[in-house]
Enzyme design. Structure first.
Site, mmCIF file in Angstrom:
data_model
loop_
_atom_site.group_PDB
_atom_site.id
_atom_site.type_symbol
_atom_site.label_atom_id
_atom_site.label_comp_id
_atom_site.label_asym_id
_atom_site.label_seq_id
_atom_site.Cartn_x
_atom_site.Cartn_y
_atom_site.Cartn_z
ATOM 1 N N ASN A 1 0.831 -1.205 0.000
ATOM 2 C CA ASN A 1 0.000 0.000 0.000
ATOM 3 C C ASN A 1 0.866 1.254 0.000
ATOM 4 O O ASN A 1 1.938 1.283 0.591
ATOM 5 C CB ASN A 1 -0.922 0.001 1.215
ATOM 6 C CG ASN A 1 -1.869 -1.185 1.193
ATOM 7 O OD1 ASN A 1 -2.050 -1.804 0.148
ATOM 8 N ND2 ASN A 1 -2.449 -1.505 2.318
ATOM 9 N N HIS B 1 5.920 -0.673 -2.742
ATOM 10 C CA HIS B 1 5.393 0.014 -3.929
ATOM 11 C C HIS B 1 5.449 1.529 -3.799
ATOM 12 O O HIS B 1 4.775 2.234 -4.541
ATOM 13 C CB HIS B 1 3.953 -0.442 -4.218
ATOM 14 C CG HIS B 1 3.871 -1.852 -4.732
ATOM 15 N ND1 HIS B 1 2.701 -2.570 -4.817
ATOM 16 C CD2 HIS B 1 4.841 -2.682 -5.203
ATOM 17 C CE1 HIS B 1 2.945 -3.783 -5.307
ATOM 18 N NE2 HIS B 1 4.233 -3.872 -5.539
ATOM 19 N N CYS C 1 17.389 14.161 -10.075
ATOM 20 C CA CYS C 1 18.483 13.756 -9.171
ATOM 21 C C CYS C 1 18.242 12.399 -8.519
ATOM 22 O O CYS C 1 19.143 11.868 -7.861
ATOM 23 C CB CYS C 1 18.730 14.821 -8.098
ATOM 24 S SG CYS C 1 17.424 14.943 -6.841
ATOM 25 N N CYS D 1 12.055 20.277 -7.026
ATOM 26 C CA CYS D 1 12.663 19.300 -6.125
ATOM 27 C C CYS D 1 13.359 20.057 -4.991
ATOM 28 O O CYS D 1 14.165 20.958 -5.258
ATOM 29 C CB CYS D 1 13.675 18.448 -6.891
ATOM 30 S SG CYS D 1 14.698 17.405 -5.821
ATOM 31 N N GLY E 1 -5.138 -9.138 3.306
ATOM 32 C CA GLY E 1 -5.855 -8.256 2.395
ATOM 33 C C GLY E 1 -5.171 -8.013 1.062
ATOM 34 O O GLY E 1 -5.131 -6.885 0.583
ATOM 35 N N SER F 1 -4.829 -9.703 -3.025
ATOM 36 C CA SER F 1 -5.421 -10.665 -3.958
ATOM 37 C C SER F 1 -4.422 -11.696 -4.446
ATOM 38 O O SER F 1 -4.804 -12.678 -5.076
ATOM 39 C CB SER F 1 -6.013 -9.917 -5.160
ATOM 40 O OG SER F 1 -4.991 -9.177 -5.810
HETATM 41 P P1 OAD Z 1 -6.360 -5.983 -4.679
HETATM 42 O O1 OAD Z 1 -7.428 -4.969 -4.883
HETATM 43 O O2 OAD Z 1 -5.871 -6.729 -5.865
HETATM 44 O O3 OAD Z 1 -6.860 -7.066 -3.630
HETATM 45 C C1 OAD Z 1 -7.417 -6.680 -2.402
HETATM 46 C C2 OAD Z 1 -7.764 -7.939 -1.629
HETATM 47 O O4 OAD Z 1 -8.265 -7.540 -0.374
HETATM 48 C C3 OAD Z 1 -8.813 -8.816 -2.293
HETATM 49 O O5 OAD Z 1 -8.396 -10.172 -2.267
HETATM 50 C C4 OAD Z 1 -10.052 -8.611 -1.418
HETATM 51 O O6 OAD Z 1 -10.827 -9.793 -1.304
HETATM 52 C C5 OAD Z 1 -9.420 -8.296 -0.084
HETATM 53 N N1 OAD Z 1 -10.246 -7.468 0.791
HETATM 54 C C6 OAD Z 1 -11.141 -6.503 0.466
HETATM 55 N N2 OAD Z 1 -11.678 -5.961 1.562
HETATM 56 C C7 OAD Z 1 -11.120 -6.595 2.617
HETATM 57 C C8 OAD Z 1 -11.272 -6.499 4.028
HETATM 58 N N3 OAD Z 1 -12.113 -5.629 4.600
HETATM 59 N N4 OAD Z 1 -10.527 -7.319 4.809
HETATM 60 C C9 OAD Z 1 -9.676 -8.214 4.260
HETATM 61 N N5 OAD Z 1 -9.499 -8.360 2.946
HETATM 62 C C10 OAD Z 1 -10.200 -7.554 2.119
HETATM 63 O O7 OAD Z 1 -5.168 -5.244 -3.915
HETATM 64 P P2 OAD Z 1 -3.651 -5.717 -3.739
HETATM 65 O O8 OAD Z 1 -3.551 -7.196 -3.641
HETATM 66 O O9 OAD Z 1 -3.080 -4.910 -2.646
HETATM 67 O O10 OAD Z 1 0.335 -2.213 -7.264
HETATM 68 O O11 OAD Z 1 -3.012 -5.248 -5.105
HETATM 69 C C11 OAD Z 1 -1.655 -5.467 -5.297
HETATM 70 C C12 OAD Z 1 -1.084 -4.386 -6.168
HETATM 71 O O12 OAD Z 1 -1.851 -4.286 -7.366
HETATM 72 C C13 OAD Z 1 -1.168 -3.003 -5.587
HETATM 73 O O13 OAD Z 1 -0.141 -2.701 -4.664
HETATM 74 C C14 OAD Z 1 -1.026 -2.149 -6.807
HETATM 75 C C15 OAD Z 1 -1.964 -2.885 -7.719
HETATM 76 O O14 OAD Z 1 -1.691 -2.799 -9.046
HETATM 77 C C16 OAD Z 1 0.858 -1.167 -7.890
HETATM 78 O O15 OAD Z 1 0.257 -0.135 -8.061
HETATM 79 C C17 OAD Z 1 2.272 -1.384 -8.336
#
Ligand code: OAD
Length: 263
Positions: free
Chosen positions: A123, A140, A151, A167, A206, A208
């Site tokens: 996050n 990230h 720079c 900057c 939390g 995916s």
């Molecule tokens: P996702 O949006 O892909 O996944 C979020 C996960 O959290 C899902 O599996 C949901 O089921 C779960 N979820 C939702 N609400 C919840 C709750 N209240 N309690 C527990 N779980 C919950 O987000 P990320 O896996 O963080 O990268 O995504 C990974 C990366 O993809 C991000 O850091 C970002 C994105 O592209 C970049 O920007 C480089």
């Protein structure tokens, strides 16, 4: 473009240090003997109950924005104003959200076990820090940081990059969001790999499990011998790789899990 290999203004994470003794915890809750070295990987789901949208849910952040339009270096080169405004809006929205029970529980765990816990977050919000966590790796990047393309320095930032501020280090007007875009290498991978190699317990909260390299951390931790636990709202792509998966909101699951470790 050169990226700063390590954040200049971030305290270097000292976890893990194989040579060190376990540290005495500075916590009113006391130290639970037998608490393992723990790496917690967090994703957008841990901030969902604070009101920060996740990426891939029905109200996912990418809705209305194709990822390639706002989260790639090519998008920034093609239309920097759109990309700056997208992240400016997300930075401004941070002032409207607060850490939730899951963030606070991880901060309490850190208070209890000290450097036996490392939080690695995908996050870019600051909710872990505002809850009290200090040992946090933002793999990230961070919304409250800007990266100078001239720079290569990362500096704390709270305003609007679409206002074209200079900057603070070199004066160039070439700041971009200090976030890792698709096609770029996440921060602190060496530190993270070392932590995964040393931990006894790997917990994913939390996320995916759809985006590498974070999605591969569970398998890496297992190869190195850690127990693995997933805490997620629902089964994820990564669920099959964990020894145990618990499903439900992070605001319930994380405090429950922490209370099993420290009383
Ligand atoms: P996702 O949006 O892909 O996944 C979020 C996960 O959290 C899902 O599996 C949901 O089921 C779960 N979820 C939702 N609400 C919840 C709750 N209240 N309690 C527990 N779980 C919950 O987000 P990320 O896996 O963080 O990268 O995504 C990974 C990366 O993809 C991000 O850091 C970002 C994105 O592209 C970049 O920007 C480089």
């Amino acid at each position: 473009m050169q990226r700063a290999a390590r954040g200049g203004w971030y305290p270097l994470c000292t976890f893990p240090n194989p040579a060190r003794e376990r540290t005495a915890p500075a916590s009113a809750r006391g130290y639970a003997a037998g608490v393992p070295r723990i790496v917690v990987l967090t994703g957008a789901g841990i901030s969902a109950e604070s009101g920060v949208p996740t990426f891939r849910g029905p109200d996912g952040l990418w809705e209305g924005h194709r990822v390639e339009d706002v989260a790639t270096p090519e998008a920034f080169d093609a239309d920097p104003e759109t990309v700056q405004r997208f992240y400016d809006a997300r930075r401004a929205a941070l002032t409207t959200v607060e850490p939730n029970r899951a963030h606070r529980a991880l901060a309490e765990l850190e208070a209890a076990v000290g450097d036996d816990l490392l939080v690695v977050t995908q996050n870019i919000d600051d909710l872990h820090e505002r809850a009290g966590s200090q040992r946090v790796v933002h793999m990230h990047g961070e919304l409250l940081s800007a990266l100078c393309r001239a720079c290569g320095r990362r500096t704390p930032f709270r305003g609007a990059l679409s206002d074209h501020p200079p900057c603070p280090v070199c004066g160039a007007v070439d700041l971009r969001p200090d976030v890792v875009w698709f096609g770029e290498v996440p921060y602190r991978m060496q530190d993270i790999q070392q932590a995964l190699a040393s931990c006894e317990l790997f917990v994913s909260v939390g996320t995916s499990g759809a985006v590498y390299p974070a999605a591969g951390f569970v398998q890496l931790a297992r190869v190195y011998g850690a127990r693995t636990l997933e805490l997620n709202l629902e089964p994820s792509e990564g669920s099959p790789y964990f020894h145990e998966a618990r499903h439900g909101p992070a605001g319930l699951l994380v405090p429950d899990w922490v209370s099993q470790l420290v009383d």
